[in-house]
Design a protein around this motif. Structure first.
Motif, PDB file in Angstrom:
ATOM      1  N   GLY A 177      75.931  42.829  98.425  1.00 61.30           N
ATOM      2  CA  GLY A 177      75.753  42.483  99.704  1.00 61.30           C
ATOM      3  C   GLY A 177      74.316  41.863 100.061  1.00 61.30           C
ATOM      4  O   GLY A 177      74.034  40.857  99.499  1.00 61.30           O
ATOM      5  N   GLY A 178      74.001  42.325 101.121  1.00 59.89           N
ATOM      6  CA  GLY A 178      72.334  41.640 101.362  1.00 59.89           C
ATOM      7  C   GLY A 178      71.210  42.362 100.731  1.00 59.89           C
ATOM      8  O   GLY A 178      70.188  41.967 101.225  1.00 59.89           O
ATOM      9  N   ASN A 179      71.730  43.304 100.030  1.00 55.75           N
ATOM     10  CA  ASN A 179      70.475  44.102  99.321  1.00 55.75           C
ATOM     11  C   ASN A 179      70.317  44.094  97.978  1.00 55.75           C
ATOM     12  O   ASN A 179      71.118  43.731  97.428  1.00 55.75           O
ATOM     13  N   LEU A 180      69.163  44.224  97.464  1.00 56.94           N
ATOM     14  CA  LEU A 180      68.890  44.418  96.213  1.00 56.94           C
ATOM     15  C   LEU A 180      69.085  46.120  95.681  1.00 56.94           C
ATOM     16  O   LEU A 180      68.309  46.754  96.480  1.00 56.94           O
ATOM     17  N   HIS A 181      69.573  46.177  94.641  1.00 61.13           N
ATOM     18  CA  HIS A 181      69.795  47.707  94.184  1.00 61.13           C
ATOM     19  C   HIS A 181      68.966  47.640  92.763  1.00 61.13           C
ATOM     20  O   HIS A 181      69.179  46.894  92.032  1.00 61.13           O
ATOM     21  N   LEU A 182      68.282  48.685  92.921  1.00 64.00           N
ATOM     22  CA  LEU A 182      67.361  48.712  91.636  1.00 64.00           C
ATOM     23  C   LEU A 182      67.768  50.302  91.021  1.00 64.00           C
ATOM     24  O   LEU A 182      67.535  51.252  91.537  1.00 64.00           O
ATOM     25  N   SER A 183      68.772  50.269  89.768  1.00 62.11           N
ATOM     26  CA  SER A 183      69.057  51.422  89.129  1.00 62.11           C
ATOM     27  C   SER A 183      67.879  51.695  88.102  1.00 62.11           C
ATOM     28  O   SER A 183      67.825  50.716  87.146  1.00 62.11           O
ATOM     29  N   TYR A 184      67.580  52.887  87.995  1.00 63.08           N
ATOM     30  CA  TYR A 184      66.609  53.315  87.000  1.00 63.08           C
ATOM     31  C   TYR A 184      66.729  54.490  86.264  1.00 63.08           C
ATOM     32  O   TYR A 184      67.161  55.496  87.047  1.00 63.08           O
ATOM     33  N   TYR A 185      66.242  54.907  85.254  1.00 63.13           N
ATOM     34  CA  TYR A 185      66.017  56.171  84.748  1.00 63.13           C
ATOM     35  C   TYR A 185      65.056  56.108  83.662  1.00 63.13           C
ATOM     36  O   TYR A 185      64.459  55.087  83.078  1.00 63.13           O
ATOM     37  N   SER A 186      64.461  57.307  83.451  1.00 61.80           N
ATOM     38  CA  SER A 186      63.258  57.625  82.759  1.00 61.80           C
ATOM     39  C   SER A 186      63.961  57.581  81.162  1.00 61.80           C
ATOM     40  O   SER A 186      65.040  57.946  80.995  1.00 61.80           O
ATOM     41  N   ARG A 187      63.255  57.066  80.351  1.00 59.20           N
ATOM     42  CA  ARG A 187      63.532  56.701  78.850  1.00 59.20           C
ATOM     43  C   ARG A 187      63.891  58.188  78.187  1.00 59.20           C
ATOM     44  O   ARG A 187      64.795  58.095  77.266  1.00 59.20           O
ATOM     45  N   ASP A 188      63.497  59.404  78.634  1.00 59.17           N
ATOM     46  CA  ASP A 188      64.110  60.553  78.100  1.00 59.17           C
ATOM     47  C   ASP A 188      65.360  60.985  78.677  1.00 59.17           C
ATOM     48  O   ASP A 188      65.894  62.038  78.486  1.00 59.17           O
ATOM     49  N   LEU A 189      65.686  60.174  79.705  1.00 57.67           N
ATOM     50  CA  LEU A 189      67.043  60.359  80.579  1.00 57.67           C
ATOM     51  C   LEU A 189      67.066  61.754  81.315  1.00 57.67           C
ATOM     52  O   LEU A 189      68.074  62.297  81.669  1.00 57.67           O
ATOM     53  N   TYR A 190      66.056  62.146  81.730  1.00 62.09           N
ATOM     54  CA  TYR A 190      65.522  63.329  82.753  1.00 62.09           C
ATOM     55  C   TYR A 190      66.042  62.867  84.029  1.00 62.09           C
ATOM     56  O   TYR A 190      66.526  63.442  84.855  1.00 62.09           O
ATOM     57  N   THR A 191      65.456  61.811  84.310  1.00 61.19           N
ATOM     58  CA  THR A 191      65.729  61.360  85.858  1.00 61.19           C
ATOM     59  C   THR A 191      66.574  60.106  86.091  1.00 61.19           C
ATOM     60  O   THR A 191      66.188  58.852  85.044  1.00 61.19           O
ATOM     61  N   PHE A 192      67.293  59.881  86.907  1.00 59.14           N
ATOM     62  CA  PHE A 192      68.377  58.567  87.183  1.00 59.14           C
ATOM     63  C   PHE A 192      68.152  58.423  88.680  1.00 59.14           C
ATOM     64  O   PHE A 192      68.386  59.651  89.446  1.00 59.14           O
ATOM     65  N   GLY A 193      67.856  57.257  89.157  1.00 59.75           N
ATOM     66  CA  GLY A 193      67.626  57.049  90.531  1.00 59.75           C
ATOM     67  C   GLY A 193      67.989  55.623  90.864  1.00 59.75           C
ATOM     68  O   GLY A 193      68.447  54.756  90.157  1.00 59.75           O
ATOM     69  N   ARG A 194      68.266  55.420  92.120  1.00 55.51           N
ATOM     70  CA  ARG A 194      68.619  54.260  92.982  1.00 55.51           C
ATOM     71  C   ARG A 194      67.676  53.808  94.016  1.00 55.51           C
ATOM     72  O   ARG A 194      67.231  54.652  94.894  1.00 55.51           O
ATOM     73  N   LEU A 195      67.151  52.742  94.023  1.00 58.37           N
ATOM     74  CA  LEU A 195      66.232  52.317  95.084  1.00 58.37           C
ATOM     75  C   LEU A 195      66.896  50.956  95.705  1.00 58.37           C
ATOM     76  O   LEU A 195      67.550  50.116  94.830  1.00 58.37           O
ATOM     77  N   LEU A 196      66.654  50.666  96.828  1.00 63.41           N
ATOM     78  CA  LEU A 196      67.082  49.793  97.773  1.00 63.41           C
ATOM     79  C   LEU A 196      66.128  48.919  98.408  1.00 63.41           C
ATOM     80  O   LEU A 196      65.125  49.420  98.852  1.00 63.41           O
TER      81      LEU A 196
END
Length: 307
Positions: free
Chosen positions: A196-215
């Motif tokens: 749509g009109g936004n950028l989505h930033l999907s990220y995760y820590s390399r140890d796979l402990y954290t997964f998140g989404r920023l817009l």
């Protein structure tokens, strides 16, 4: 009279280290066996010959690890046996936390599924939103090293980090980030794409402990955003908590691109930014510049600027 079982030789302080390591890994060991992250549900726990009884686990944590199980615990945690034995390295010390984080990162698989399980119509729309001509233009704008200031409300601490937008791939950009957090270094991988009109930033820590989404808003759709000087993006989103495995964080983040500086190579510039973040990982409410910096993070809005 029967002498009973001989007393086990236990390593002083090692039980506290096991507790701390399991906390870092987000694993539980209590009586709720059905919990998703319970140690008894991890196949490697049994492979390492570790106790099947939560009472025995609790006893090892309380009294110290017995010599006979020391190698098994070390193998499960993927750390040297000596680290569990060395009384000079306390459970809550930075070296111990760093060793557990590093071992967790090494053992984790880096291939995190992204859209494979989504409906084909979703994938078609995602690809249509991110043609290669658009991705190349976006990379031309975003490429570079960024200083990050992140806040996890309701906490008012500001956590410093940095990021590098380094590659344009099919239908997305790739980035990595670094944040020194609670005496350890956390590194992230990220994918950036438009929806749509936004950028989505999907990220995760390399140890796979954290997964998140920023817009954030798409700067190519907003002339004022694309021409900010210094260039910066206001991001907001959610992620698995870096502190407590059973909850999540709300994230507010200000990403400000750094000037070229003396390092002309992006990799060198990013390494310098990582070193800078380590010098002051956290801005606390009592610090004299906290109010000003917090206002910058919270006042940054997609279509606005940094006050």
């Amino acid at each position: 009279m029967s002498p009973g079982r001989p007393r086990k030789t236990r390593i002083p302080g090692s039980g506290d280290k096991l507790r701390r390591a399991l906390e870092i890994l987000g694993l539980s060991w209590g009586k709720r066996h059905a919990a998703a992250r319970h140690v008894l549900r991890d196949g490697r726990w049994a492979e390492c010959g570790l106790p099947k009884s939560v009472n025995t686990i609790a006893e090892d944590i309380r009294l110290g690890l017995p010599l006979g199980r020391l190698a098994g615990y070390a193998a499960f945690l993927n750390i040297p046996i000596g680290l569990l034995q060395d009384e000079a390295v306390p459970a809550h010390s930075a070296p111990f936390a760093q060793a557990v984080f590093a071992a967790r990162e090494e053992a984790a698989a880096l291939n995190l599924p992204f859209v494979k399980s989504f409906d084909k119509s979703f994938c078609r729309h995602l690809y249509a939103c991110n043609p290669q001509t658009y991705i190349n233009a976006l990379f031309g704008l975003l490429r570079g090293v960024y200083a990050l200031r992140a806040v996890f409300p309701p906490s008012r601490e500001i956590h410093n980090g940095c990021a590098l937008v380094h590659a344009a791939e099919d239908h997305c950009l790739r980035a990595e980030a670094f944040m020194p957090f609670r005496h350890t270094d956390i590194r992230f991988e990220a994918t950036i794409f438009r929806w749509g009109g936004n950028l989505h930033l999907s990220y995760y820590s390399r140890d796979l402990y954290t997964f998140g989404r920023l817009l954030t808003e798409d700067p190519l759709r907003h002339f004022a955003v694309a021409n900010r000087r210094p260039f910066h993006l206001a991001l907001a989103g959610v992620a698995d908590s870096l502190i407590e495995s059973r909850t999540f964080d709300i994230v507010r983040c200000l990403a400000k691109r750094l000037d070229d500086g003396p390092e002309t190579d992006l990799t060198d510039r990013y390494a310098a930014a990582c070193r800078e973040a380590r010098l002051r990982p956290t801005v606390f409410p009592a610090d004299p510049d906290h109010a000003r910096l917090l206002d910058q993070v919270l006042a940054a809005r997609p279509s606005g600027g940094v006050r």
